[in-house]
Write an enzyme that holds these catalytic residues in place. Structure first.
Site, PDB file in Angstrom:
ATOM      1  CG  ASP A 115      39.366  34.670  43.647  1.00  0.00           C
ATOM      2  OD1 ASP A 115      39.459  35.299  45.119  1.00  0.00           O
ATOM      3  OD2 ASP A 115      38.944  34.381  43.177  1.00  0.00           O
ATOM      4  CG  ASP A 177      35.500  39.758  47.041  1.00  0.00           C
ATOM      5  OD1 ASP A 177      34.446  40.856  47.030  1.00  0.00           O
ATOM      6  OD2 ASP A 177      34.804  39.176  46.683  1.00  0.00           O
TER       7      ASP A 177
END
Ligand code: GLY
Length: 425
Positions: A115, A177
Site C-alpha cells: 500500500d 489492488d
C-alpha cells in the site's frame, strides 16, 4: 482519406456532445465546497491525522494516524492537490502540503506492505502533478519505489502484497489492488530510477494477467503462489463475498490497473486486457444493479438488497475515461480498418456492446458520474464528504454503506479527467 477525416470528425463531435451534457464544473464546484467544509472541521490542522471515513449517520470525518499501518493516508492529500488544481485556493494548497509532507518517513522506513504505492501516488505523486514547484517530492517518490520493489519475488513474478499474511495464506500473496501500485514503479523508472523497476512492474502485470483472472475476465481478490518455487497455487477472496464472486472494487482495480499499465507500456496486449476486464464488469453491472453503481459484490445473493459500493464506480469511471482516450488514439491510427477489440468476450457481452468502444466506455463513465452526482449518492448537507454509499470490508463488517475517502479521491480524479477530455475535444 476525405471520408476517413469526416468519420473521425463525426466521432469526435459525438464524443463532445456526449460529455458536454454532464456539467463537470458544477460537480467540481460542489467538491470544492465540501473540501472547504472538511478543512473547517479539521482546523487547527493536525497533519498526522488523515480523514478516512464518515460512517452512516455521522457528519464529520473519522481520522486515522497517517504514518501507521494505514493504507488510505494518500487519498486526502491527493484530494487536496486535485482540488487545488481546480480552485487555486491558497488554503487548500497549504493543507495539501501539510498532509502530504507528514508522510515522508514512510519512504525511508522498512516497508509495511504494497500500500506504500497507494499512499505515495496520492500524496507526493499528485503533488508533483499539480504543483511543479515541488522538486523535493521526486527523491521521496524514488525512494518509495525502491522500497516497494523490495517486496518483489522474482520466482513468482509479482510483488508480495501482505508480508504479514504469508502464513495465513500459505504462501506469497498478491492482491488485485496491488496493480495500482505499479504506477509508482513505472514513474520511477522513467524519472531517474532503476530500469529494473519498470521490468518488475511489467512482470507483475503479466503474471497477474495469467493467474489472477477466471476465463470470463473476472478477477480473484487474492492470488497465492508458492514462496520458494513461485508456482501459482490458487485464487481466493479476502474482501469479497466468495472465492468465485466478483468483488466490485477488486474488478475496478483491475480495470484501472491495466489501463495504467498500457499508459506506460503502449503494449496492445494490456490495452486489450483492460477492455476485457472492463467489459465483463459492465456486463455484470447491467445484470445486477438498478443504476451505474455496483453492489459491493455482484454475486451477493441478496441481489439489489445488498449494499452498494460507490467507490468501485468512482475507480471505474476514472479508468474508463482514460481507457477511452487510448481507443480514440487507436481508432485514429487504424481509421482504414474496422477494429475488433472484443474477440475474447462471451457472446452475451458482444450483444451488449456499442461498435465504438471509446464511445461506449466514455458514455458508461459519464453515466456513472451522473448517477454519483445525484442526491442518492452525494453527501451534500449530510456531511463533509463528497459521496455516500461505499463499502470497505464487508466480510469484516467494516465501513458498510459509508463515506470513504478513496471514493471521493477517484470521483474527483474522474471529474478532472472528464474536464480535461472536454477541453481537448
Ligand atoms: N485496497 C483495499 C481495498 O480496496 O479495500
Amino acid at each position: 482519406m476525405k471520408r476517413i477525416a469526416f468519420l473521425l470528425l463525426c466521432t469526435l463531435l459525438a464524443a463532445n456532445i456526449q460529455s458536454q451534457a454532464f456539467d463537470v464544473d458544477k460537480q467540481l464546484d460542489y467538491c470544492h465546497r465540501q473540501v472547504m467544509k472538511s478543512l473547517q472541521q479539521l482546523r487547527p490542522y493536525d497533519f498526522t491525522q488523515e480523514p478516512r471515513n464518515i460512517l452512516a449517520g455521522q457528519h464529520t470525518w473519522n481520522c486515522r494516524k497517517a504514518v501507521a499501518e494505514e493504507w488510505c493516508s494518500g487519498f486526502w492529500p491527493g484530494i487536496l492537490w486535485m482540488d487545488y488544481s481546480y480552485s487555486h485556493s491558497a488554503e487548500v494548497l497549504h493543507a495539501a502540503k501539510g498532509y502530504t509532507e507528514v508522510l515522508k518517513p514512510l519512504a525511508y522506513q522498512p516497508i509495511y506492505d504494497h500500500d506504500l504505492g497507494f499512499i505515495m501516488i496520492g500524496s507526493f505523486g499528485k503533488g508533483l502533478t499539480y504543483n511543479a514547484m515541488q522538486p523535493i517530492y521526486r527523491p521521496i517518490l524514488l525512494a518509495a519505489a525502491d522500497s516497494l520493489a523490495t517486496l518483489y519475488n522474482a520466482k513468482a513474478g509479482t510483488i508480495l502484497s501482505w508480508p504479514r499474511h504469508v502464513k495465513d495464506y500459505g504462501g506469497h500473496n498478491t492482491i488485485m489492488d496491488n496493480m495500482i501500485n505499479l504506477d509508482l514503479l513505472f514513474w520511477a523508472a522513467a524519472n531517474g530510477g532503476s530500469p529494473l523497476l519498470r521490468q518488475i512492474a511489467i512482470n507483475h502485470a503479466t503474471t497477474t494477467m495469467r493467474h489472477h483472472f477466471r476465463p470470463d475476465g473476472s478477477s480473484y481478490h487474492v492470488a497465492v503462489y508458492d514462496t520458494l518455487s513461485g508456482q501459482f497455487l490458487r485464487g481466493q477472496t479476502h474482501q469479497g463475498y466468495a472465492d468465485s464472486s466478483m468483488w466490485s472494487r477488486g474488478q475496478s482495480w483491475a480495470i484501472y490497473g491495466y489501463t495504467m499499465v498500457y499508459r506506460w507500456t503502449r503494449d496492445p496486449l494490456f490495452l486489450k486486457f483492460a477492455q476485457r476486464v472492463a467489459d465483463i464488469y459492465l456486463l455484470r453491472l447491467s445484470q445486477t444493479s438498478d443504476d451505474m453503481i455496483p453492489l459491493w459484490d455482484m454475486d451477493d445473493p441478496r441481489g439489489r438488497q445488498a449494499p452498494k459500493d460507490a467507490s468501485a464506480a468512482c475507480v471505474v469511471a476514472s479508468a474508463l475515461i482514460e481507457l477511452s482516450t487510448y481507443l480514440d488514439e487507436e481508432r485514429k491510427d487504424n481509421s482504414d480498418s474496422q477494429l475488433d477489440t472484443n474477440n475474447s468476450l462471451p457472446d452475451a457481452a458482444h450483444n451488449h456492446l456499442d461498435a465504438n468502444p471509446a464511445h461506449r466506455y466514455r458514455q458508461a463513465a459519464i453515466d456513472m458520474l451522473a448517477d454519483l452526482s445525484t442526491p442518492r449518492y452525494q453527501s451534500r448537507d449530510l456531511s463533509t464528504a463528497f459521496l455516500l454509499h461505499s463499502t470497505g470490508h464487508h466480510p469484516a463488517g467494516s465501513e458498510i454503506d459509508a463515506s470513504i475517502i478513496y471514493a471521493d479521491y477517484y470521483y474527483l480524479e474522474a471529474l478532472l479527467r472528464l474536464k480535461g477530455l472536454q477541453q481537448h475535444l
